[in-house]
Enzyme design. Structure first.
Site, mmCIF file in Angstrom:
data_model
loop_
_atom_site.group_PDB
_atom_site.id
_atom_site.type_symbol
_atom_site.label_atom_id
_atom_site.label_comp_id
_atom_site.label_asym_id
_atom_site.label_seq_id
_atom_site.Cartn_x
_atom_site.Cartn_y
_atom_site.Cartn_z
ATOM 1 N N GLU A 152 0.842 -1.203 0.000
ATOM 2 C CA GLU A 152 0.000 0.000 0.000
ATOM 3 C C GLU A 152 0.875 1.249 0.000
ATOM 4 O O GLU A 152 1.791 1.379 0.813
ATOM 5 C CB GLU A 152 -0.932 0.009 1.217
ATOM 6 N N GLU A 158 3.249 8.989 7.626
ATOM 7 C CA GLU A 158 3.003 7.704 8.291
ATOM 8 C C GLU A 158 4.062 6.659 7.985
ATOM 9 O O GLU A 158 4.105 5.615 8.637
ATOM 10 C CB GLU A 158 1.630 7.152 7.869
ATOM 11 N N ASP A 185 -4.635 4.126 -2.282
ATOM 12 C CA ASP A 185 -5.661 4.590 -1.348
ATOM 13 C C ASP A 185 -5.864 6.084 -1.622
ATOM 14 O O ASP A 185 -4.899 6.863 -1.593
ATOM 15 C CB ASP A 185 -5.124 4.345 0.075
ATOM 16 N N THR A 186 -7.100 6.478 -1.887
ATOM 17 C CA THR A 186 -7.360 7.876 -2.290
ATOM 18 C C THR A 186 -6.926 8.872 -1.223
ATOM 19 O O THR A 186 -6.496 9.980 -1.547
ATOM 20 C CB THR A 186 -8.849 8.100 -2.613
ATOM 21 N N PHE A 187 -7.028 8.496 0.061
ATOM 22 C CA PHE A 187 -6.614 9.405 1.143
ATOM 23 C C PHE A 187 -5.123 9.736 1.026
ATOM 24 O O PHE A 187 -4.719 10.899 1.119
ATOM 25 C CB PHE A 187 -6.915 8.754 2.498
ATOM 26 N N HIS A 188 -4.293 8.724 0.793
ATOM 27 C CA HIS A 188 -2.853 8.952 0.664
ATOM 28 C C HIS A 188 -2.519 9.607 -0.679
ATOM 29 O O HIS A 188 -1.655 10.481 -0.754
ATOM 30 C CB HIS A 188 -2.087 7.628 0.820
ATOM 31 N N HIS A 211 -8.260 1.421 -2.083
ATOM 32 C CA HIS A 211 -8.907 1.895 -0.856
ATOM 33 C C HIS A 211 -9.564 3.240 -1.108
ATOM 34 O O HIS A 211 -8.975 4.120 -1.755
ATOM 35 C CB HIS A 211 -7.879 2.054 0.271
ATOM 36 N N ARG A 217 -10.888 11.292 5.566
ATOM 37 C CA ARG A 217 -11.247 9.904 5.870
ATOM 38 C C ARG A 217 -12.709 9.741 6.276
ATOM 39 O O ARG A 217 -13.069 8.772 6.945
ATOM 40 C CB ARG A 217 -10.296 9.281 6.919
ATOM 41 N N GLU A 246 -12.351 2.814 3.647
ATOM 42 C CA GLU A 246 -11.603 2.744 4.902
ATOM 43 C C GLU A 246 -11.851 4.038 5.697
ATOM 44 O O GLU A 246 -10.912 4.767 6.009
ATOM 45 C CB GLU A 246 -10.124 2.586 4.553
HETATM 46 MN MN MN Z 1 -5.652 2.286 3.121
#
Ligand code: MN
Length: 287
Positions: A152, A158, A185-188, A211, A217, A246
């Site tokens: 991921e 992080e 993951d769209t957030f990251h 994700h 989030r 998520e």
């Molecule tokens: Mn994720």
């Protein structure tokens, strides 16, 4: 049709919980897939693992597994004994997933989480090299057991090894094994990528899972993520993997602490309703 999933931690304050209540309800809320904590299943007996898989089958649910390896299990460590502990732990997880019929393990499986570059280093290269070596061994082990390992891409605050799609692509190409693929993951992505479209096109056939989350989030469909652009890019590469949301909206417990949720992001949330609305949004707008 892409599967729509959710990570159980949306409802939880602690990572280690009984998964049965979630398996029983997420289908009714509109989901095809439930993502569990890979760390928890390692500590279950083989019979408990099989029972969980049977229950998921009864409810027509696919299971997948997420993990952020802890520092004592860092497979990118410069200390060989730490790497060995991490590899052994990942192999136990792969064994557990194999008992449960195989499937996908995603997350920070190439280092540890949350992590930063070791003080004595100025470059990540030594950790990268150790990580690649560990992952070659793990991918080979996973591939023989019908398990896919998805690295991921995690933002810089992080984790330090794989922060964007360029690094993810270089990593999986260097591992060079069909059981090692990419999870975006769209957030990251919102933090690190120049363009959602270009990032998705770049990793193309290596993208095995996706994700979903808003920039803060919250549940998909309640924020300003460019979902239409993201869907178009996924269509362009003929993505057919699972779309697992998520969301995290509650403070409290170890999950709130690890995710950095220091306030209730939604006041008095009706979590089941939020999840059901998000499942419907994803099915109508991203599948
Ligand atoms: Mn994720």
């Amino acid at each position: 049709m892409r599967k729509v999933g959710i990570y159980y931690a949306f409802w939880a304050h602690e990572w280690d919980v009984d998964f049965v209540p979630y398996i029983k309800k997420v289908g009714k809320l509109g989901f095809d897939q439930l993502e569990l904590n890979g760390g928890t299943i390692v500590h279950m007996t083989a019979q408990q693992q099989r029972d969980l898989k049977s229950l998921a089958d009864e409810h027509g649910l696919t299971l997948s597994y997420g993990i952020g390896l802890q520092k004592p299990f860092d497979v990118a460590s410069l200390d060989a004994s730490v790497r060995r502990r991490g590899i052994d732990f990942m192999k136990k997880m792969i064994d557990a997933v194999a008992i449960m019929g195989g499937g996908m393990i995603g997350g920070t499986i190439y280092g540890y989480w949350p992590s930063t570059l070791p003080e004595e280093l100025d470059s990540k290269q030594p950790c990268w090299d150790q990580s690649i070596k560990s992952m070659k061994e793990l991918a080979s082990y996973a591939g023989e057991r019908n398990v896919l390992l998805n690295v991921e891409v995690i933002n810089r605050f992080e984790q330090f090894l794989i922060n964007d799609s360029h690094e993810a692509l270089a990593y999986v190409q260097e591992v060079d094994h069909p059981a090692c693929r990419i999870l975006l993951d769209t957030f990251h992505m919102n933090i690190e990528e120049d363009s959602f479209t270009e990032a998705i096109h770049r990793v193309g056939p290596y993208l095995a899972a996706f994700h979903l989350g808003e920039t803060n989030r919250k549940t998909p469909g309640t924020g300003r993520m460019p979902w239409a652009e993201i869907k178009q890019a996924l269509d362009d590469i003929n993505f057919d993997g699972p779309m697992v949301m998520e969301p995290f909206v509650m403070k409290g417990g170890q999950i709130g602490r690890d995710i950095g949720v220091w306030r209730d992001i939604v006041k008095d949330p009706d979590l089941d309703t939020l999840a059901a609305e998000a499942a419907s949004f994803v099915r109508n707008n991203l599948c």
